[in-house]
Structure formats: structure tokens, C-alpha cells
Write an enzyme that holds these catalytic residues in place. Structure first.
Site, PDB file in Angstrom:
ATOM      1  N   HIS A  87       0.819  -1.211   0.000  1.00  0.00           N
ATOM      2  CA  HIS A  87       0.000   0.000   0.000  1.00  0.00           C
ATOM      3  C   HIS A  87       0.858   1.268   0.000  1.00  0.00           C
ATOM      4  O   HIS A  87       1.574   1.525   0.957  1.00  0.00           O
ATOM      5  CB  HIS A  87      -0.927   0.029   1.218  1.00  0.00           C
ATOM      6  N   GLU A 125      -8.817   1.435  -2.776  1.00  0.00           N
ATOM      7  CA  GLU A 125      -9.014   1.537  -1.335  1.00  0.00           C
ATOM      8  C   GLU A 125     -10.363   2.165  -1.011  1.00  0.00           C
ATOM      9  O   GLU A 125     -10.538   3.373  -1.117  1.00  0.00           O
ATOM     10  CB  GLU A 125      -7.901   2.363  -0.674  1.00  0.00           C
ATOM     11  N   ASP A 129       2.235   1.992   3.875  1.00  0.00           N
ATOM     12  CA  ASP A 129       1.326   3.147   3.898  1.00  0.00           C
ATOM     13  C   ASP A 129       2.085   4.455   3.690  1.00  0.00           C
ATOM     14  O   ASP A 129       1.641   5.509   4.142  1.00  0.00           O
ATOM     15  CB  ASP A 129       0.535   3.185   5.219  1.00  0.00           C
TER      16      ASP A 129
HETATM   17 ZN    ZN Z   1      -5.660   3.088   4.458  1.00  0.00          ZN
END
Ligand code: ZN
Ligand code: NAG
Ligand code: NAG
Length: 449
Positions: A36, A141, A343
């Protein structure tokens, strides 16, 4: 005396260098595949997705966690780029926004062909690595991106979506998000609604990974019960290390586990937080979790999030605490269930030592220092994700009939959409209204109203 100290310090330095050297050697063969990264969101915020704008050159991009030189320094060889659109687009322009973020990912590959190779299958990784490129994939997402439409879901698949995070930090009409478990949001689907189950079946049929980052505990359990293929948590850490509801609790980790199976535990795992009603988010329609021994194990993957708040549950964190999460997931779910989902560019605070995507080799060196085998390190870097992706592809069935039944009309927020296709219900209302206006005077005159 002093010479003894000097020798030990030197030995320590050499050992540190040795692990760093080993990490670089491993990663030049098996690079990091991260679950991600929110660079596309940064491109929207900073440049309104104009990749040719001044300052947007990815070779010299500054002020972000991600750039081409940083990816190269970090031995990143695969990235799920997040096609993210915030929850406030739900029931508004979420589909358009999602298409725009997928488009900007495709344009990254087009504009920097020597760096990025957009791929859509597990076989693409090897080809990209052979050409020394970053295999690039689309992760969508937030379930609000499909606007409760299986047709939109299929169209996103054709545009390259290879995972769908079922919710962001808001409920969709068909799945609940993690804020339900904090009490900030109310349970709605209590896991998955009937339509949510069709979404998961369709993702399985197409060969799109189901991503359980951001969903509620009940939704995790409902999907683990239903999914025919392994699932991923594209950017979530371990709840036992940092009790934030965005993280994965041990009883769920035990369902994600790969072979060999973990030893069975009593089904009532102790909970670190203050006592709360046990069947949180599990309504009367939800099957009570079966004892672990009866539940199938999913062979999925938990890709660890580096956000300080999920790593240490504090504003500050460090690289070694991230390694604690990896150690824990390895211990509970097995080495084949561990992955990385930093992230980067989606969070505001990152651990000391993991400030940007160039730092992955330092994390690998730490794992080696902790005694991880090369095989386990390679699993966490890339092989586990590739294995899960292959199993998801294998479980897919494009010859099977697509899911067709639309979401029930009463589950759609209808204020700014047309309702073509839902013939009966929308017609009924004006009809009843007309009936009432024409008959009301009559009924009134008869003193019936
Ligand atoms: Zn997230
Ligand atoms: C980005 O900058 C590099 C180095 O200055 C240059 O070679 C490259 O053409 C630029 N790429 C784009 C798409 O502007
Ligand atoms: C990381 O943070 C923890 C908790 O504050 C601390 O105990 C540990 O010494 C730190 N490790 C390093 C390498 O800084």
C-alpha cells in the site's frame, strides 16, 4: 583497556554492516513488494494529477516519502499503488475519483517506462524484475469506490484493480468499517450484507484479492468464512502489539494462518482492552464464530503498516517496533503470512529509521539481526504476496456466470442518483401519491380522513 572497547565497538559495527550487506544481497534478488502506497493521492493533492507540472517529476520529487531514487535505494520491486478516494465522495463522485486515480497510476507507467511496469498478473513480477523495473499494480481503497455496483466492480477489474479494500474509514451499504469496533460508527451490515457477500464472491470469481485493512472485526470474520481464496490485509499491523482497531487481533491472525497450522487455542482469546460485550458487531443474523478447530484457515497475508499510531499506539515509533509486529505475526500466523504494507505517503508520522521508501533494507537487516532465515525474509519481502496472488488467480473462474443481482433499492442512498432498472419501487411512490391526491377530496367529503 581502551583497546578492548575499541575492538568490541568495531566488531559491533562490522556485524551491523554485515546484516546490511546481507540485506542488500537478498533484495537484489528478491526486492520488496509493498501492499500500500498513497503516492497517487499525493499527485492529486499536489498537482491535480498533472504529471508534467513543475515539481512533479518523479525523478526529483521532493516532500514525499516516495520518489524514483528513493524506490531504487529501497530495493522496491513491486508496489500496489493505492487508488484511494476519501469517504466524503461516497454517494457523490466516488466512481469518477477512483477512475482518475487509476488513470494517474497508468500514466506513471507510461511516463516512466524505464522505472515502472504496470502488471495485472502474478507472472508479471518476474518479468518486471528481470527488466529491473518496479512491478506496479492497482489497489482500490474503499468499497465506496464501486458505488454498490457489481458492474462497476467488474469494470475496475478490467482497468487493472487487483485488490479491493472493502471499506475505508466509513461503512458502505454492504460492509462495516473498523470504527464500528471503536464505537464511533454504528454497526450496519454486521459483517457483510447479502449484497456484500455477492461482492466477495465476485472478487473471488474474477481473481481480485479481498483486502481487509480498514474493515470491522465482524467483516473480517464474515469474509474469512466466505472467501474461497486467501485474503490480504494490505496495510494493517498486530493488535496484540498495539491495540488500535485498525490492527489485526490474534484470533483473526489464527484464521489467516498458512500451513503448518498453528496449535489450536481456546476460542476465547484474551482481549487487551477494557471489557466490552463479547460478540461486538455480531448480530443475531451473524453466525457465531465456530471454534478454531472447525474453521478453515485462509492462507492469507498481513502486510504491516508503518504508521506510528498503529505501530506504537503513540506519536513516536521506531524501526525496531515495526520489527516487533513482523515477529508477532510470524509467531502467531506463520512466516508465510507476513508482508509489508508501509502506507507511505498516506500517513503523517513514520518510525525513526523508516522515514521513506528507501529504508526497507534497514528493516530487513533488523530481521536478519533477529535471526530470521533468508527464506523467511524473502517471504515477507515478496514471495508470500506472490504466492497469495497465484492462489487467488487459481481460485478465479472467468467461465462462471457473473453475479447479477443488484443491491436492494432500499439500501441505496437515492438523493442524487437515477433509479433506472429499479422499475417497481420508484413507480409505486408517485402512483400512491397520485392516488391519494385524487381520492383525498372524496374521502374528506365522506369524513374518512
Ligand atoms: Zn488506508
Ligand atoms: C524528469 O527529470 C529527468 C532528469 O532531469 C529527465 O531526464 C526526465 O526526462 C524528466 N521526466 C519527465 C517525465 O519530465
Ligand atoms: C525503540 O523504541 C522503544 C520504545 O520507546 C525503545 O525501548 C527502544 O530502545 C527503541 N529502539 C531503538 C533502536 O531506538
Amino acid at each position: 583497556m581502551w583497546s578492548g572497547w575499541w575492538v568490541w565497538a568495531l566488531l559491533g559495527l562490522c556485524a551491523a554492516d554485515q546484516f546490511r550487506e546481507q540485506a542488500r544481497r537478498i533484495m537484489s534478488d528478491t526486492p520488496a513488494v509493498d501492499g500500500h502506497n498513497d503516492l497517487p493521492w499525493q499527485l492529486l493533492k499536489r498537482f491535480n494529477n498533472q504529471l508534467l507540472a513543475a515539481g512533479a517529476n518523479l525523478s526529483s520529487l521532493e516532500g514525499t516519502h516516495t520518489s524514483i531514487p528513493k524506490l531504487r535505494a529501497g530495493f522496491v520491486g513491486g508496489q500496489f499503488w493505492s487508488a484511494y478516494t476519501p469517504c466524503d465522495t461516497q454517494n457523490k463522485d466516488s466512481v469518477k475519483r477512483t477512475l482518475e486515480q487509476i488513470d494517474v497510476i497508468h500514466r506513471m507507467c507510461q511516463l516512466y517506462p524505464e522505472t515502472f511496469a504496470c502488471i495485472t498478473s502474478s507472472s508479471g513480477f518476474g518479468e518486471a524484475w528481470a527488466a529491473h523495473k518496479v512491478a506496479s499494480l492497482v489497489g482500490v481503497e474503499g468499497g465506496h469506490s464501486i458505488d454498490s455496483s457489481l458492474a462497476v466492480l467488474r469494470a475496475l477489474y478490467h482497468l487493472g484493480m487487483r485488490y479491493l479494500t472493502l471499506t475505508h474509514s466509513c461503512n458502505t451499504p454492504w460492509a462495516d468499517n473498523w470504527l464500528v469496533d471503536t464505537g464511533a460508527d454504528e454497526a450496519q451490515s454486521k459483517g457483510l450484507s447479502p449484497f456484500g457477500k455477492r461482492v466477495v464472491k465476485e472478487l473471488n470469481r474474477l481473481g481480485v484479492m479481498v483486502d481487509l485493512a480498514h474493515v470491522s472485526m465482524a467483516t473480517m470474520r464474515a469474509v474469512l468464512e466466505l472467501s474461497k481464496a486467501p485474503v490480504i490485509f494490505s496495510h494493517s499491523s498486530a493488535y496484540a502489539i498495539c491495540p488500535n482497531r485498525r490492527n489485526v487481533p490474534d484470533d483473526v491472525l489464527e484464521l489467516v494462518v498458512s500451513a503448518p497450522a498453528a496449535p489450536p487455542r481456546p476460542p476465547t482469546a484474551p482481549r487487551p482492552s477494557k471489557p466490552r460485550p463479547r460478540p461486538q458487531g455480531l448480530g443475531p443474523n451473524q453466525p457465531h464464530p465456530r471454534p478454531l478447530s472447525q474453521q478453515k484457515q485462509n492462507r492469507g497475508l498481513v502486510m504491516v503498516n508503518f504508521y506510528n499510531d498503529y505501530v506504537s499506539c503513540q506519536k513516536e515509533a521506531n524501526l525496531s517496533q515495526v520489527a516487533d509486529h513482523l515477529d508477532h505475526i510470524k509467531k502467531v500466523a506463520g512466516a508465510e503470512a507476513v508482508g509489508l504494507g508501509g502506507d507511505f505517503d498516506g500517513v503523517t508520522r513514520l518510525p525513526a529509521g523508516l522515514e521513506d521508501v528507501s529504508k526497507y533494507p534497514d528493516l530487513v537487516a533488523e530481521l536478519l539481526r533477529r535471526g530470521w532465515s533468508e527464506q523467511d525474509v524473502k517471504g515477507a519481502l515478496a514471495n508470500n504476496l506472490v504466492r497469495v496472488f497465484m492462489e487467488v488467480e487459481k481460485a478465479s473462474n472467468h467461465a462462471a456466470a457473473p453475479e447479477e443481482e443488484p443491491i436492494a433499492l432500499d439500501q441505496l442512498e437515492a438523493s442524487c442518483r437515477t433509479l433506472y432498472g429499479y422499475s417497481r419501487a420508484p413507480l409505486l411512490q408517485p402512483l400512491l401519491g397520485a392516488l391519494l391526491t385524487t381520492t383525498a377530496p372524496l374521502l374528506l367529503s365522506l369524513h374518512l380522513l
